[in-house]
Design an enzyme around this catalytic site. Structure first.
Site, PDB file in Angstrom:
ATOM      1  N   PHE A 142     -12.139   6.273   1.146  1.00  0.00           N
ATOM      2  CA  PHE A 142     -12.305   4.816   1.112  1.00  0.00           C
ATOM      3  C   PHE A 142     -13.243   4.420  -0.020  1.00  0.00           C
ATOM      4  O   PHE A 142     -14.304   5.004  -0.185  1.00  0.00           O
ATOM      5  CB  PHE A 142     -12.844   4.321   2.463  1.00  0.00           C
ATOM      6  CG  PHE A 142     -13.106   2.835   2.476  1.00  0.00           C
ATOM      7  CD1 PHE A 142     -12.054   1.934   2.358  1.00  0.00           C
ATOM      8  CD2 PHE A 142     -14.396   2.345   2.567  1.00  0.00           C
ATOM      9  CE1 PHE A 142     -12.289   0.573   2.349  1.00  0.00           C
ATOM     10  CE2 PHE A 142     -14.641   0.976   2.562  1.00  0.00           C
ATOM     11  CZ  PHE A 142     -13.579   0.092   2.452  1.00  0.00           C
ATOM     12  N   GLN A 143     -12.846   3.430  -0.782  1.00  0.00           N
ATOM     13  CA  GLN A 143     -13.601   2.937  -1.938  1.00  0.00           C
ATOM     14  C   GLN A 143     -13.967   4.039  -2.929  1.00  0.00           C
ATOM     15  O   GLN A 143     -15.034   4.037  -3.522  1.00  0.00           O
ATOM     16  CB  GLN A 143     -14.852   2.165  -1.493  1.00  0.00           C
ATOM     17  CG  GLN A 143     -14.491   0.832  -0.834  1.00  0.00           C
ATOM     18  CD  GLN A 143     -15.668  -0.107  -0.684  1.00  0.00           C
ATOM     19  OE1 GLN A 143     -16.803   0.313  -0.567  1.00  0.00           O
ATOM     20  NE2 GLN A 143     -15.389  -1.419  -0.694  1.00  0.00           N
ATOM     21  N   MET A 503      -7.739 -21.525 -28.664  1.00  0.00           N
ATOM     22  CA  MET A 503      -7.499 -20.626 -29.789  1.00  0.00           C
ATOM     23  C   MET A 503      -6.069 -20.103 -29.765  1.00  0.00           C
ATOM     24  O   MET A 503      -5.419 -19.967 -30.800  1.00  0.00           O
ATOM     25  CB  MET A 503      -8.502 -19.467 -29.762  1.00  0.00           C
ATOM     26  CG  MET A 503      -8.478 -18.595 -31.004  1.00  0.00           C
ATOM     27  SD  MET A 503      -8.801 -19.531 -32.514  1.00  0.00           S
ATOM     28  CE  MET A 503     -10.556 -19.236 -32.749  1.00  0.00           C
TER      29      MET A 503
END
Lengths: 599, 187
Positions: A142-143, A503
């Site tokens: 996880f993570q 731009m």
């Protein structure tokens, strides 16, 4: 073939024993957790502020922070990208290293844009990322993400700390690498178990990295050769980049230029290295530089490049750039020398030292004719915009300049307003112009301005901090406004709103036959005044030059929170002059003429 | 080749425009280079070096890595190609990495190079002696034999290995494993 300059001396080969640095464990050495070692190391490094966001993998660090109350301030940002840009703004405004602390996985990936930005613009920051416990690395936990792998080509160096005993040394090395030589970002990945493990803490006093050695002193022959080239030149020109500012060489440059009477043009990042109100200043060169600076480049017989890297936005088409010039290149990064433009005299060294040594070797030269020639170009095509009584971005920037007498720290985002700021603000001091040049990161401005404002507060400077942004870029990191508000930063946030990605629109008009594909923001822009108010800031709006003047004056009376000033301008305005991408610098477009020939 | 002789594209174009001769060895001639890189002995250091090549668009023809007499130092041997300007950039970029301790371009020095090759080839009663003859000429060693295949071990400069493989192409090659070039300067 010998490449002496590339060969590093191997200490073992040169007969020196490798000094091993060991943490001396004395009875007084305290045992503490990895998390506390990290915090104590930052204190020992003299860190005053860190920008961070907690999460599972770094929860122990935040817990220790709560417990030991370290000497530095932690700023809770609302997005990790904002944290990295804030660290960049802080670093560029103060000259110190910016620090970021985030958790693993998404915390780490959210910093990637900021790290890439710092890498391109040589900004010294250290990013600490949490990581899953070492036993779970590679397990798709996880993570979890491979932060080192993801950032390998956008960091100066990176570390995965596997042993708590290596932590203090790693922090020391990270800060050393970030700020020495050509500065850049360093990432330190910290697995959770390393932060939980305990070890004796002692912060090393020195670093010992055999692969990271300092430059040899500059050979006197090289300096004499450069001095001789300067003496022989009739039309010399200083071309100054960000390296002159990051090595604090502005004063040395200014002294040398004034002494020798050599005119100075700067890159976007070099703005402020030389006072732009000086007669010798030609302002910025390159794609949106001044006509006279670019003409000077095209006609000079000697180009003295100082801490600059001959970027494509500066040179345009390489083969027709500075066709008559011999080149002296003063640079700290060997890989920049003769990469794009051949250096007749390459001086590898610290810009400040080299300029100082040069000053004692050169004599003033007679550049009167050359300066007159440049003056004629200046008259021929000055910077100008319509004075039709309507509100123009260029006018707003001049009003902001007049409000502060040009003595402010200006942070810009990326796009048209960035170029107008560079053209019209007139920068007088180093570290007063901060922008995302190399990577061109929209969303850089607001958080970087916040970081710069924290920096100004820390060094006790009363210089106002102004963020000039477009409507497109401002929204990308607008969430950090509430952080600035919470800390009562007197930020001035100028949003130049033309309801377009200006731009890109300009390129679409000039080179894509006015096909405005997905650049109209009028349906998706927020109400900027309400956006400011929702983030506990003051929001003001102007649609005419008179209103602009009054809201600027009003904004400068508010000093306890950020003020957002929205300036509504016409979408049709374009940045001129312009060298189209890949075109020759001699072929500048100075107004709306048949530019489709450049398609 | 000295540093000053390496031309940038700008110089090349200018020289051409001016009708000046461009020496083939100092501009666009692509040459194979053997570079020895001493790096910290860690997987991260190795990956950074290799990653630099891909991130900056340089070629790698072969790369080997192994520890040296000092167990904290690895030696990488990289074979790459490019003109003088590109090789100069390769060397500068390599030196710039924090983990590189020494970078040596061996190409124009007096150096020994060796490569190891294992080659497995099918044989029949008719081809057996011919294959062994070729092996004798190249001074290879038979390291394995079955009723259908023979495996040879060959050491030598990379060109010798190329030639050996070329000769073996006359027969049915099953597989080839090459170590990549290792090189060292003579004293």
């Amino acid at each position: 073939m010998t490449y002496d300059t590339h060969t590093k001396v191997h200490p073992a080969a040169s007969g020196d024993a490798l000094p091993e640095e060991r943490t001396e464990i004395t009875p007084s050495t305290q045992i503490m957790s990895g998390a506390e070692i990290l915090l104590r190391s930052l204190e020992a490094e003299g860190v005053k502020i860190i920008f961070g966001h907690p999460g599972g993998a770094v929860i122990k660090v935040y817990d220790e922070m709560h417990r030991i109350k370290p000497e530095f301030q932690h700023i809770l940002v609302r997005h990790e990208q904002g944290g990295t840009h804030a660290a960049e703004g802080y670093a560029k405004a103060t000259g110190k290293v910016g620090t970021v602390l985030v958790t693993s996985g998404p915390g780490a990936t959210n910093t990637v844009t900021g790290i890439a930005d710092a890498y391109m613009d040589s900004v010294p920051i250290v990013v600490f990322t949490g990581q899953v416990p070492t036993a779970l690395i590679g397990n798709d936990a996880f993570q979890e993400c491979d932060a080192i792998g993801i950032t390998r080509s956008i960091t100066k160096h990176s570390y995965l700390v596997r042993d708590v005993n290596d932590l203090a040394r790693t922090v020391k090395e990270a800060y050393h690498i970030a700020q020495t030589g050509r500065p850049g970002p360093v990432l330190v990945d910290l697995p959770k178990d390393v932060l939980l493990a305990e070890a004796p803490f002692q912060y090393p006093k020195t670093v010992n990295m055999r692969g990271y050695t300092m430059l040899d002193p500059v050979l006197p022959e090289k300096l004499h050769r450069a001095a001789q080239m300067i003496g022989e030149s009739k039309r010399p020109l200083f071309y100054v980049g960000g390296g002159a500012i990051s090595r604090n060489a502005s004063q040395h440059l200014t002294d040398l230029a004034r002494y020798t009477r050599i005119p100075v043009t700067t890159t976007l990042h070099g703005l402020g290295a030389f006072p732009e109100d000086d007669d010798l200043s030609l302002r910025m060169l390159g794609m949106h530089g001044t006509w006279w600076a670019n003409q000077a480049v095209q006609h000079c017989d000697l180009l003295i490049a100082v801490g600059a890297r001959f970027d494509d936005r500066v040179t345009g088409k390489l083969d027709s750039w500075a066709p008559h010039a011999k080149v002296i290149h003063i640079e700290i990064d060997q890989s920049c020398i003769s990469k794009n433009i051949f250096a007749d005299c390459a001086i590898l060294g610290d810009v400040q030292d080299v300029l100082e040594s040069l000053k004692s070797l050169v004599q003033p030269i007679d550049t009167t004719e050359w300066l007159e020639e440049i003056e004629a170009w200046r008259q021929e095509c000055p910077l100008q915009y319509s004075n039709d009584g309507k509100l123009h971005a260029q006018g707003v920037i001049e009003q902001l300049r007049d409000q502060t007498d040009g003595d402010a720290v200006v942070i810009t985002d990326v796009g048209q307003h960035q170029m107008w700021s560079a053209q019209y603000f007139r920068f007088l001091h180093p570290r007063t112009h901060i922008t995302s040049g190399g990577l061109g990161t929209m969303g850089f401005g607001m958080p970087a301005a916040m970081g710069a404002a924290f920096g100004m507060r820390e060094i006790g400077s009363s210089r106002p901090v102004i963020c000039i942004s477009g409507d497109g870029g401002f929204v990308m990191n607008a969430q950090e406004m509430s952080v600035a508000a919470a800390h009562k930063l007197p930020l001035k946030l100028a949003v130049i709103n033309n309801r377009f990605l200006g731009m890109v629109r300009q390129w679409q008009e000039l080179f894509h036959r006015e096909r405005y594909s997905h650049t109209d923001l009028s349906d998706t822009n927020p109400d900027f005044v309400k956006l400011a108010e929702a983030h506990h800031c003051v929001g003001l709006r102007a649609t005419t030059p008179e209103e602009a003047q009054s809201i600027i004056e009003e904004a400068w009376k508010i000093n306890d929170r950020p003020v957002l000033m929205e300036f509504q301008v016409a979408k049709e305005e374009m940045v001129f002059p312009m060298v189209p991408a890949g075109a020759a610098t001699g072929d500048m477009i100075t107004d709306r003429i048949t530019p489709n020939s450049f398609v | 080749m000295s540093e000053n002789l390496i031309l940038t594209p700008q110089q090349i174009i200018r020289k051409k425009a001016a009708g000046e001769p461009i020496q083939p060895d100092d501009s666009e001639m692509i040459q194979s280079h053997t570079i020895a890189v001493l790096v910290e002995n860690s997987i991260g250091a190795f990956i950074r070096v290799v990653n630099m090549f891909s991130a900056r668009g340089f070629n790698i023809d072969s790369v080997t890595v192994g520890a040296t007499d000092d167990p904290t130092v690895s030696r990488m041997n990289i074979v790459t190609q490019g003109n003088g300007r590109i090789i100069s950039q390769v060397l500068r970029q390599l030196s710039r990495l924090v983990d590189t301790i020494e970078v040596i371009d061996l190409t124009d020095t007096d150096f020994v190079e060796r490569e190891l090759c294992l080659l497995k080839v099918c044989y029949t009663k008719d081809t057996r002696s011919e294959i062994l003859d070729v092996n004798d000429i190249f001074r290879g060693k038979v390291v394995d034999i079955t009723t259908k295949t023979m495996t040879f071990e060959l050491r030598g400069p990379s060109k010798k290995i190329d030639a050996f493989i070329k000769m073996m192409h006359a027969h049915e090659i099953v597989e080839v494993a090459r170590s990549g070039r290792v090189a060292m300067q003579r004293d």
